[in-house]
Design a protein around this motif. Structure first.
Motif, PDB file in Angstrom:
ATOM      1  N   GLU A 363      48.470   2.901  40.831  1.00 45.83           N
ATOM      2  CA  GLU A 363      48.718   3.132  39.346  1.00 45.83           C
ATOM      3  C   GLU A 363      47.701   4.477  38.912  1.00 45.83           C
ATOM      4  O   GLU A 363      46.598   4.452  39.288  1.00 45.83           O
ATOM      5  N   LEU A 365      46.190   6.509  35.555  1.00 41.91           N
ATOM      6  CA  LEU A 365      45.953   6.350  34.155  1.00 41.91           C
ATOM      7  C   LEU A 365      44.681   7.427  33.719  1.00 41.91           C
ATOM      8  O   LEU A 365      44.229   8.083  34.538  1.00 41.91           O
ATOM      9  N   ARG A 379      49.155   6.274  30.003  1.00 40.45           N
ATOM     10  CA  ARG A 379      50.062   6.256  31.356  1.00 40.45           C
ATOM     11  C   ARG A 379      50.814   7.771  31.196  1.00 40.45           C
ATOM     12  O   ARG A 379      51.499   8.063  30.608  1.00 40.45           O
ATOM     13  N   VAL A 387      48.482   2.822  26.983  1.00 44.56           N
ATOM     14  CA  VAL A 387      48.179   1.256  27.383  1.00 44.56           C
ATOM     15  C   VAL A 387      47.113   0.534  26.718  1.00 44.56           C
ATOM     16  O   VAL A 387      47.254  -0.745  26.486  1.00 44.56           O
TER      17      VAL A 387
END
Length: 478
Positions: A363, A365, A379, A387
């Protein structure tokens, strides 16, 4: 001999951090990206592992090696007491402070740079640089190895806001940029001895506060400077000028950002400087490094239409480039084309540069730590996808920080009969009350100046406090 080898082996295996754990300079390795499992949500009451007071006042970002976090500060009416502090990453305990006596006087004025240059760190220790021009090497235990006074050696700096450019480094050398109304230069300093290896003269320049960054072409290191309306590349080994891109406007504060063979330039409109908004936006550009038959060059890939960087350096991450302007508008452009993807007001400007985080599960970010202590976690994508929005300190802590900063300023005020007349744009503000200047330029403490990421923790630095967001020390030690 055998004992020495064993000690060195122990230090390398058990003390030196694993790859990706350290944050070795301004924006880490110069890209502002890292692999880490950072938390996405916290508040003043939950998720803050620790906070520690920093003596004096400083504007540099933290750097990390192993379990040591390093920050700098200065004290005294002339910033004559320059300080390097080491904190324990797990507990926040201050391990040591080493003082560097300034060899050049710099007024301790809230609109001047105050311990603004960020250190570099490696296995041998920490390397600091102050507005006084003193470049110093210390061991990880705080013992001074050498100190090189570059401003005392090469002449005073004519720069109305002081020196704020951070150090950059290769394995063997440090690089220092000084651009001002006078003989400007880029220096290479040997990490082992403190000797100046080469000096590249840059002529008289517009004052700038951006930092050099290291890029690689094959096995060759080059030093890239985005400063004073040009981008320049130098051979890191020899100081040879490789190329120059001129005609830019406003690249006086944001530094260049490196992503492989691409350089991303940040520019901003500023008082007394560039005012052509279209030209400044286009100066927020992407440069591709090229090599043709061994000759290094560049190609401008695109210039943005509306982007503006202000203090923070642009971040290239996950296929996008992010810029934050002086009123807190976030611009996101496509990394390949420079076309704007979206623009969104996020509430406050960023003086600290954004960090792109890839988590162990893949993931991705982006963390924008705003000047007022809030952190926007985003994101990456073609739309603004927030987020979380996290608060670092509450109203009570803000009032305490303001009182502490005011007390520090009052104690370090230069007597009126000793202060030098203000120059450049500062002449306009010389007679204004400090309270009015604070309001005009949004200088109210606490202000977030810099961030670092290490061992799944986010370190956030204000003028007098170091915060650690993440797990508590028992969880970290598992």
């Amino acid at each position: 001999m055998h004992q020495s080898f064993c000690l060195q082996f122990f230090y390398f295996v058990f003390v030196c951090p694993a790859f990706g754990q350290e944050w070795t300079g301004f924006r880490g390795d110069g890209s502002g990206t890292v692999t880490a499992d950072l938390p996405t949500r916290w508040s003043p009451d939950e998720g803050i592992a620790w906070q520690a007071d920093i003596p004096g006042y400083g504007q540099s970002s933290p750097v990390v090696w192993g379990d040591h976090v390093y920050v700098t500060s200065s004290e005294g009416p002339w910033q004559q007491d320059c300080q390097v502090h080491a904190f324990d990453l797990q507990s926040g305990t201050k391990l040591w402070t080493t003082h560097v006596e300034a060899t050049t006087k710099v007024e301790n004025y809230f609109r001047n740079s105050r311990a603004a240059p960020t250190c570099c760190v490696d296995e041998s220790g920490v390397y600091s640089f102050f507005a006084s021009g003193d470049v110093t090497a210390m061991t990880h235990q705080g013992d001074t190895r050498w100190s090189t006074p570059i401003i005392k050696t090469y002449g005073e700096v004519d720069n109305e806001r002081g020196v704020a450019s951070s150090l950059s480094q290769t394995e063997t050398h440090l690089f220092v940029l000084v651009d001002h109304h006078g003989p400007s230069y880029l220096l290479s300093i040997d990490k082992h001895s403190g000797d100046v290896v080469w000096k590249a003269d840059r002529g008289d320049r517009v004052p700038s506060w951006s930092s050099p960054v290291i890029a690689k072409i094959g096995k060759r290191n080059i030093v890239v400077t985005s400063s004073a309306d040009t981008v320049d590349a130098y051979d890191a080994a020899t100081g040879e000028s490789l190329w120059q891109l001129d005609g830019l406007q406003g690249n006086h504060i944001p530094s260049a950002s490196v992503d492989g063979s691409q350089i991303f330039v940040g520019s901003t409109t500023m008082y007394g400087g560039a005012t052509d908004e279209d030209a400044v936006a286009g100066s927020n550009c992407c440069i591709a490094l090229t090599e043709d038959d061994g000759k290094l060059g560049y190609r401008v890939r695109w210039g943005a239409e509306r982007a503006n960087s202000y203090y923070s350096t642009p971040l290239a991450f996950a296929g996008y480039v992010y810029y934050v302007n002086k009123v807190g508008v976030l611009y996101c452009v496509n990394q390949e084309t420079g076309n704007q993807v979206f623009a969104k007001r996020i509430g406050n400007p960023c003086w600290a540069s954004a960090v792109g985080v890839t988590k162990p599960d893949g993931e991705q970010l982006v963390y924008f730590v705003l000047k007022n202590g809030f952190t926007i976690v985003l994101r990456p994508g073609n739309e603004y996808d927030q987020v979380a929005r996290n608060q670092l300190y509450d109203a009570s802590a803000m009032m305490d920080a303001r009182e502490a900063a005011e007390k520090q300023r009052n104690a370090n005020t230069v007597p009126a009969d000793q202060a030098k007349p203000k120059s450049g744009p500062e002449k306009v503000f010389a007679g204004m009350p400090e309270s009015q200047l604070h309001q005009l330029f949004s200088y109210g403490d606490p202000m977030v100046y810099g961030v670092a990421v290490a061992r799944n923790r986010l370190l956030i630095r204000t003028g007098q406090t170091l915060f650690c967001v993440g797990q508590n020390s028992k969880e970290l030690a598992k």
